[in-house]
Write an enzyme that holds these catalytic residues in place. Structure first.
Site, PDB file in Angstrom:
ATOM      1  N   LYS A 136       0.843  -1.208   0.000  1.00  0.00           N
ATOM      2  CA  LYS A 136       0.000   0.000   0.000  1.00  0.00           C
ATOM      3  C   LYS A 136       0.876   1.256   0.000  1.00  0.00           C
ATOM      4  O   LYS A 136       0.579   2.242  -0.679  1.00  0.00           O
ATOM      5  CB  LYS A 136      -0.937  -0.010   1.220  1.00  0.00           C
ATOM      6  CG  LYS A 136      -1.997  -1.123   1.150  1.00  0.00           C
ATOM      7  CD  LYS A 136      -2.750  -1.270   2.479  1.00  0.00           C
ATOM      8  CE  LYS A 136      -3.644  -2.497   2.490  1.00  0.00           C
ATOM      9  NZ  LYS A 136      -4.310  -2.727   3.791  1.00  0.00           N
TER      10      LYS A 136
ATOM     11  N   GLN B  73      -3.986  -1.515  10.245  1.00  0.00           N
ATOM     12  CA  GLN B  73      -3.978  -2.821   9.591  1.00  0.00           C
ATOM     13  C   GLN B  73      -4.467  -3.913  10.542  1.00  0.00           C
ATOM     14  O   GLN B  73      -3.995  -4.033  11.672  1.00  0.00           O
ATOM     15  CB  GLN B  73      -2.556  -3.148   9.094  1.00  0.00           C
ATOM     16  CG  GLN B  73      -2.444  -4.424   8.285  1.00  0.00           C
ATOM     17  CD  GLN B  73      -3.168  -4.382   6.934  1.00  0.00           C
ATOM     18  OE1 GLN B  73      -3.354  -3.330   6.329  1.00  0.00           O
ATOM     19  NE2 GLN B  73      -3.603  -5.546   6.457  1.00  0.00           N
TER      20      GLN B  73
ATOM     21  N   ASP C  47     -10.754   2.951   5.178  1.00  0.00           N
ATOM     22  CA  ASP C  47     -11.050   1.511   5.189  1.00  0.00           C
ATOM     23  C   ASP C  47     -12.559   1.243   5.136  1.00  0.00           C
ATOM     24  O   ASP C  47     -12.984   0.124   4.849  1.00  0.00           O
ATOM     25  CB  ASP C  47     -10.541   0.907   6.510  1.00  0.00           C
ATOM     26  CG  ASP C  47      -9.296   0.060   6.319  1.00  0.00           C
ATOM     27  OD1 ASP C  47      -9.138  -0.524   5.235  1.00  0.00           O
ATOM     28  OD2 ASP C  47      -8.502  -0.026   7.278  1.00  0.00           O
TER      29      ASP C  47
HETATM   30  N1  GUN Z   1      -6.691  -6.776   6.903  1.00  0.00           N
HETATM   31  C1  GUN Z   1      -7.158  -7.507   5.859  1.00  0.00           C
HETATM   32  N2  GUN Z   1      -7.815  -6.712   4.980  1.00  0.00           N
HETATM   33  C2  GUN Z   1      -7.754  -5.459   5.485  1.00  0.00           C
HETATM   34  C3  GUN Z   1      -8.232  -4.195   5.019  1.00  0.00           C
HETATM   35  O1  GUN Z   1      -8.879  -4.059   3.981  1.00  0.00           O
HETATM   36  N3  GUN Z   1      -7.945  -3.137   5.825  1.00  0.00           N
HETATM   37  C4  GUN Z   1      -7.262  -3.262   6.998  1.00  0.00           C
HETATM   38  N4  GUN Z   1      -7.057  -2.173   7.717  1.00  0.00           N
HETATM   39  N5  GUN Z   1      -6.806  -4.411   7.450  1.00  0.00           N
HETATM   40  C5  GUN Z   1      -7.050  -5.498   6.693  1.00  0.00           C
END
Ligand code: GUN
Length: 299
Positions: free
Chosen positions: A54, A98, A121
């Site tokens: 990311k 995350q 998110d």
């Molecule tokens: N862990 C797995 N998928 C995601 C996501 O889309 N966002 C976040 N913050 N954590 C994740």
């Protein structure tokens, strides 16, 4: 192997990125540099890899990003305090914590502490509620939002069709169902949400025109569970032991790809399907957040 039924997530993600990049340029010419903050707690290797991807995507698009890494044993209160600070930091337009978080931290509380305006998110209850109600202006979770975009840009008919989603998680399954059943263009589907207590999952799958697998069981969907010509979307990322692999494991999806590809009308490869779209939607959400917070609007 015929590859003409593949949905190329990498190529479609590039289309979304191109649009995002032009919005970054417009924001910058108006004096706004979109800013994204990642927060990682602990040292989960998968989370480190995801956040790394990311970060690289943000850098390529001209979005300034920074990652705060907290030790595994960080008290919940300390994480919440950091989030409160980020909520009022004008240089930070998007905040992403995350998941998964260590067991002593309440994820729901964490996601509810991020300001809804910076919740790129789409996990805050306000944004989840807006999605449920079909209200515009909220943030849609990136993975189901990315699947939706993949379907639209691949010309898959969603209106009126049978969609079966495997998995009822808050990150993918539930918001996916909410997106596809909206009374809106590119939605209006008949949605069935299957989970670990569902009876006759295979029977449900066989009725699906669009099958979205997001339950986290390696190779669960076999060829005899798929209606010929159906669109099959694999969201799964599962580690399976493989002594022949360099790391001792390999990553596989929820779909038995080799068996299902010849039956499917369209299918996502994995990797190279949904994953790149999750990142593309995150970048798009971030730029929208920056626009909204700085009076520049933002679609
Ligand atoms: N862990 C797995 N998928 C995601 C996501 O889309 N966002 C976040 N913050 N954590 C994740």
């Amino acid at each position: 192997m015929p590859a003409d039924n593949l949905i190329d997530g990498r190529a479609i993600a590039q289309e979304v990125h191109a649009d995002t990049e032009s919005r970054v340029v417009a924001l910058k010419s108006a004096g706004v540099e979109p800013g994204l903050r990642f927060v990682r707690v602990g040292d989960d290797p998968a989370s480190r890899a995801y956040v790394g991807m990311k970060e690289r995507a943000a850098a390529k698009l001209g979005i300034r990003s920074e990652t705060t890494v907290l030790p595994e044993e960080t008290p919940e209160a300390e994480l919440l305090e950091l989030l409160e600070k980020l909520n009022i930091d004008p240089a930070v337009h998007g905040v992403l914590v995350q998941a998964p978080l260590p067991g002593h931290i309440d994820e729901t509380k964490v996601f509810s502490t991020v300001s809804p305006a910076k919740d790129v998110d789409g996990f805050h209850p306000v944004n989840a509620g807006k999605l449920m109600l079909g209200e515009a202006g909220g943030f849609v979770p990136c993975t189901p939002g990315g699947v939706h975009e993949l379907l639209i840009r691949s010309g898959v008919t969603i209106e009126g069709v049978e969609v079966v989603i495997l998995g009822r998680g808050n990150i993918v399954g539930k918001p996916m169902a909410a997106i596809l059943c909206q009374k809106k263009q590119h939605a209006n589907a008949t949605v069935t949400l299957c989970h670990s207590r569902s009876r006759d999952v295979a029977g449900h799958c066989r009725r699906a025109d669009i099958l979205v697998a997001a339950m986290g069981v390696a190779g669960f969907v076999k060829a005899d569970m798929v209606k010929p010509g159906a669109t099959v979307i694999d969201v799964g990322v599962n580690r399976v032991e493989d002594p022949a692999a360099e790391k001792g494991y390999r990553l596989v999806g929820d779909i038995d790809f080799t068996a299902v590809q010849p039956v499917a009308g369209k299918i996502t490869p994995n990797p190279g399907g949904v994953g790149p779209m999750t990142i593309a939607m995150l970048m798009r959400n971030t730029v929208r957040a920056a626009g909204q917070q700085t009076g520049g609007g933002g679609r």
